[in-house]
Scaffold this motif. Structure first.
Motif, short mmCIF file in Angstrom:
data_model
loop_
_atom_site.label_atom_id
_atom_site.label_comp_id
_atom_site.label_asym_id
_atom_site.label_seq_id
_atom_site.Cartn_x
_atom_site.Cartn_y
_atom_site.Cartn_z
N TRP B 135 0.97 -1.21 0.12
CA TRP B 135 0.03 -0.10 0.07
C TRP B 135 0.76 1.19 -0.03
O TRP B 135 2.15 1.22 0.50
CB TRP B 135 -1.01 0.02 1.25
CG TRP B 135 -2.29 -0.45 0.91
CD1 TRP B 135 -3.16 0.26 0.15
CD2 TRP B 135 -2.62 -1.82 0.53
NE1 TRP B 135 -4.36 -0.59 -0.03
CE2 TRP B 135 -3.95 -1.96 0.03
CE3 TRP B 135 -2.18 -3.07 0.73
CZ2 TRP B 135 -4.84 -2.80 -0.42
CZ3 TRP B 135 -2.79 -4.38 0.40
CH2 TRP B 135 -3.94 -4.25 -0.06
N PRO B 137 2.88 4.32 0.91
CA PRO B 137 3.60 4.48 1.71
C PRO B 137 3.36 5.72 2.73
O PRO B 137 3.64 5.87 3.93
CB PRO B 137 4.93 4.58 1.57
CG PRO B 137 5.02 5.01 -0.07
CD PRO B 137 3.69 4.29 -0.66
N PHE B 138 2.48 6.71 2.14
CA PHE B 138 2.47 7.96 2.74
C PHE B 138 0.75 7.87 3.27
O PHE B 138 0.42 8.42 4.42
CB PHE B 138 2.54 9.31 1.96
CG PHE B 138 3.92 9.18 1.22
CD1 PHE B 138 4.92 9.66 2.06
CD2 PHE B 138 3.83 8.81 -0.10
CE1 PHE B 138 5.94 9.52 1.53
CE2 PHE B 138 5.22 9.02 -0.83
CZ PHE B 138 6.39 9.36 0.29
N TYR B 139 -0.10 7.41 2.45
CA TYR B 139 -1.53 7.56 2.65
C TYR B 139 -2.19 6.29 3.33
O TYR B 139 -3.50 6.38 3.71
CB TYR B 139 -2.22 8.01 1.44
CG TYR B 139 -1.91 9.29 1.05
CD1 TYR B 139 -1.79 10.40 2.34
CD2 TYR B 139 -2.01 9.94 -0.39
CE1 TYR B 139 -1.86 11.75 1.61
CE2 TYR B 139 -1.63 11.21 -0.46
CZ TYR B 139 -1.56 12.03 0.35
OH TYR B 139 -1.36 13.56 0.31
N GLU B 140 -1.53 5.09 3.14
CA GLU B 140 -2.25 4.02 3.22
C GLU B 140 -1.52 3.03 4.39
O GLU B 140 -2.14 2.24 4.81
CB GLU B 140 -2.68 3.05 1.96
CG GLU B 140 -3.85 3.77 1.27
CD GLU B 140 -4.21 3.20 0.09
OE1 GLU B 140 -3.28 2.81 -0.79
OE2 GLU B 140 -5.35 3.40 -0.50
N ARG B 141 -0.29 2.96 4.10
CA ARG B 141 0.62 1.95 4.76
C ARG B 141 0.61 2.02 6.37
O ARG B 141 0.78 0.77 6.92
CB ARG B 141 2.02 2.06 4.19
CG ARG B 141 3.11 1.07 4.84
CD ARG B 141 3.18 -0.28 3.98
NE ARG B 141 3.72 0.27 2.92
CZ ARG B 141 5.10 0.46 2.50
NH1 ARG B 141 6.07 0.32 3.85
NH2 ARG B 141 5.78 0.77 1.64
N ASP B 142 0.15 3.08 6.84
CA ASP B 142 0.14 3.17 8.22
C ASP B 142 -1.20 2.56 8.86
O ASP B 142 -1.29 2.37 9.98
CB ASP B 142 0.24 4.62 8.91
CG ASP B 142 1.62 5.22 8.58
OD1 ASP B 142 2.43 4.51 8.54
OD2 ASP B 142 1.71 6.44 8.59
N LEU B 143 -2.02 2.12 8.10
CA LEU B 143 -3.51 1.63 8.25
C LEU B 143 -3.09 -0.06 7.95
O LEU B 143 -2.34 -0.32 7.01
CB LEU B 143 -4.57 2.17 7.27
CG LEU B 143 -4.62 3.62 7.79
CD1 LEU B 143 -5.41 4.22 6.58
CD2 LEU B 143 -5.75 3.63 9.14
N PRO B 144 -3.81 -0.82 8.72
CA PRO B 144 -3.46 -2.12 8.49
C PRO B 144 -4.29 -2.95 7.48
O PRO B 144 -4.81 -4.10 7.59
CB PRO B 144 -3.93 -2.89 9.95
CG PRO B 144 -4.98 -1.88 10.15
CD PRO B 144 -4.71 -0.61 9.99
N PHE B 145 -3.98 -2.30 6.20
CA PHE B 145 -4.66 -2.91 4.87
C PHE B 145 -3.96 -4.05 4.65
O PHE B 145 -2.56 -4.04 4.70
CB PHE B 145 -4.63 -1.91 3.84
CG PHE B 145 -5.59 -0.71 3.94
CD1 PHE B 145 -6.78 -0.77 3.98
CD2 PHE B 145 -5.07 0.44 4.01
CE1 PHE B 145 -7.94 0.03 4.22
CE2 PHE B 145 -6.18 1.45 4.12
CZ PHE B 145 -7.19 1.36 4.16
N TYR B 251 -5.41 3.54 -6.22
CA TYR B 251 -6.12 4.37 -5.32
C TYR B 251 -7.63 3.81 -5.22
O TYR B 251 -8.55 4.14 -6.04
CB TYR B 251 -6.16 5.62 -5.31
CG TYR B 251 -4.70 6.27 -5.05
CD1 TYR B 251 -4.19 6.21 -3.93
CD2 TYR B 251 -3.89 6.63 -6.25
CE1 TYR B 251 -2.89 6.65 -3.87
CE2 TYR B 251 -2.77 7.12 -5.99
CZ TYR B 251 -1.99 7.07 -4.68
OH TYR B 251 -0.72 7.31 -4.51
N ILE B 252 -7.87 2.76 -4.17
CA ILE B 252 -9.19 2.24 -3.97
C ILE B 252 -10.22 3.42 -3.97
O ILE B 252 -11.26 3.14 -4.43
CB ILE B 252 -9.24 1.10 -2.91
CG1 ILE B 252 -8.49 0.17 -3.16
CG2 ILE B 252 -10.73 1.02 -2.39
CD1 ILE B 252 -8.21 -1.01 -2.37
N GLY B 253 -9.76 4.41 -3.39
CA GLY B 253 -10.79 5.40 -2.90
C GLY B 253 -11.17 6.28 -4.15
O GLY B 253 -12.00 7.17 -4.24
#
Lengths: 159, 403
Positions: B135, B137-145, B251-253
């Motif tokens: 995912w 690194p800036f917008y999604e990786r910090d979330l446990p996707f 981007y899934i969003g």
């Protein structure tokens, strides 16, 4: 000497231990800096298709163009729940379940932001699903303590 | 789109699959490559000396744990002093590698190409630790996707738009496990009932343990041949009459507004799969897939993915595939058998999962699929999927040369 038993697997352990320093592009850096320092959530407008991208990125994937760094849009605290799941599986190195992951389209944006959806009753699937419907209104909340990461914001059901 | 130049016809003449299973019980990565390559060469009545070029299917090497692993692999795929390339599109890798081999032959560069790959998905203990790293690194990786949350969210969206039920998902899994039990190479070879699926624990709502693929080890290989190099006395060719690919945004969003899709699709659906299928069908001259396709091997790592894939492939109207699965339309003895091999729900060696779809399609055309043979299969579709449900490819295999 004669081997009479089936050999047990011979395992050799190796380890990757790497830390990366990812430099953010100017648009992403401005979003994360503004989120941390001012607690504001920004989108950016594509100069061609006029979609407001949230989170903001340096290019628009539809038009293959750069976005303008003077085309910032401040997004409201309201939004619409577009995707969610209730995670139950524990994965090493990731937070302990259960938790809800979601994508929320902020009012005024054309795309959706990822984040935790918090303040949901996770005592049972039924109790959680009672509060989780695609299309429902949610609030985008900025945490009081921030570090310039996407997790500085989260979502909760709008009251 | 450019006007296509005349391409040479390409056939798959032999395939090889190792027995798929748990990583701890499997051979080394490179030995599985070697075994699969030999099986495919044997099935083609050829030796490695007959091969002009080799394509290696190797998905993210963090799964198997050796960086730049094509170095280690080259001797085990017969690549020394031959043209060698490595292809990587995540879960779509296996079919992307076949597509690269197809273009080698179709362009007239080579007459016989070996496409080969393997995986040991649990080498690091759990592939999902690695999948979190795919995912942003800036917008999604910090979330446990992970790939589990990725498909769970698509399934939730599909339920919202089209009314899919968890029972329909369970019916897909029951069908898959029934077929997998007939396939000697499948990793999971046991029947499961709809009730067992529904009672299995949640991974990520609405996905349950028995809606999910295993993490498998094994190898797969395919020999591709120009028409001139097919020997009718030795080979039963499966012609690649169509092969195409489409990627979607990271981007899934960005995939949540149906008004931005020509088909009215969003993240509930598999839009790029539909685009790739249209291209492959056009190449193969297929105008009505429901009437013309005899069997399908589609990449679906969780049960609800089979449902929206069936629609993206034009085998059912959008939003209607769930009930069709319940009615048995896609069963082994149904109208259009979907994943007669058991599919990805029974076997998922990621680097080659999409190649196994293709290889199983070849076996169906050759009439060599054994207990899961679809009678008189003349047109078979194979698909791959990789990335954040993002890279899709489609191949159309036919018993008769069409191109």
């Amino acid at each position: 000497m004669t081997e009479t038993t089936v050999a047990t697997p011979w395992i050799v352990e190796q380890r990757w231990d790497l830390t990366y320093q990812h430099t953010a592009d100017e648009v992403t850096a401005h979003f994360l800096r503004t989120l941390r320092d001012e607690g504001r959530v920004l989108g950016i407008t594509c100069p061609v298709c006029k979609r407001v991208l949230a989170p903001p990125r340096p290019i628009c994937d539809r038009d293959f163009c750069r976005t303008d760094t003077d085309a910032w849009v401040e997004l409201g605290s309201g939004g619409t729940l577009e995707l969610f799941t209730i995670m139950h599986l524990a994965i090493q190195g990731l937070p302990a379940p259960p938790y809800v992951l979601a994508y929320v389209r902020p009012d005024g944006a054309d795309t959706a932001l990822p984040g935790f959806l918090e303040e949901i009753d996770l005592s049972s699937t039924e109790s959680a699903l009672a509060e989780l419907q695609i299309g429902r209104r949610v609030e985008i909340v900025v945490r009081p303590s921030r570090s310039g990461r996407i997790t500085d914001l989260y979502f909760r059901p709008a009251s | 789109m450019s006007t296509p130049v005349q391409q040479r016809p390409v056939a798959a003449i032999g395939v090889g699959q190792t027995r798929f299973g748990a990583t701890k019980d499997a051979g080394t990565y490179v030995e599985m490559l070697h075994e699969a390559a030999h099986l495919a060469l044997d099935a083609s009545a050829l030796t490695i000396d007959d091969i002009d070029a080799v394509v290696l299917a190797l998905a993210p090497e963090a799964l198997m744990g050796v960086n730049h692993a094509e170095r280690w692999c080259v001797d085990f795929i017969g690549g020394r002093l031959k043209p060698v390339m490595r292809v990587q599109t995540g879960g779509a890798t296996g079919l992307s590698a076949v597509q690269a081999g197809y273009h080698h032959v179709a362009a007239g560069l080579y007459d016989r190409v070996l496409v080969v790959g393997a995986d040991r998905v649990r080498e690091s203990g759990d592939a999902q630790k690695i999948f979190n790293k795919i995912w942003d690194p800036f917008y999604e990786r910090d979330l446990p996707f992970t790939t589990i949350t990725m498909i769970a969210m698509s399934a939730v969206r599909y339920m919202h738009r089209y009314g899919m039920t968890e029972r329909q998902m369970a019916r897909v899994s029951e069908k898959a496990h029934h077929n997998g039990a007939l396939n000697p190479n499948a990793h999971i070879r046991r029947e499961v009932s709809i009730e067992e699926v529904l009672e299995s624990r949640y991974l990520a709502w609405p996905l349950k343990l028995l809606d999910a693929c295993p993490q498998s080890a094994g190898g797969c290989a395919v020999v591709l041949s120009s028409a001139g190099a097919v020997d009718p006395s030795r080979h039963t060719p499966a012609w690649i009459s169509g092969i195409a690919m489409a990627g979607d945004t990271y981007y899934i969003g960005d995939r949540l507004d149906p008004s931005h899709s020509a088909r009215g699709f969003d993240y509930a659906d598999a839009e790029a799969l539909a685009v790739a299928a249209d291209r492959a069908y056009a190449m193969a001259g297929i105008s009505d897939p429901r009437a013309e396709v005899d069997a399908v091997e589609t990449y679906a790592s969780f049960s609800p993915v089979e449902i929206h894939n069936a629609e993206a492939l034009g085998l059912a109207d959008v939003g209607t595939a769930g009930p069709l699965f319940e009615e048995g339309f896609f069963d082994l003895d149904g109208e259009i058998p979907l994943n007669p091999s058991g599919g990805v729900l029974c076997t998922n060696p990621i680097s080659v999962t999409a190649m196994v779809r293709f290889a199983e399609g070849v076996l169906q055309i050759q009439g060599r699929a054994g207990a899961h043979q679809v009678p008189d299969a003349k047109t078979v579709v194979a698909t791959g999927a990789g990335g954040s449900h993002q890279f899709f490819n489609v191949a159309v295999l036919t018993s008769e040369q069409r191109t």
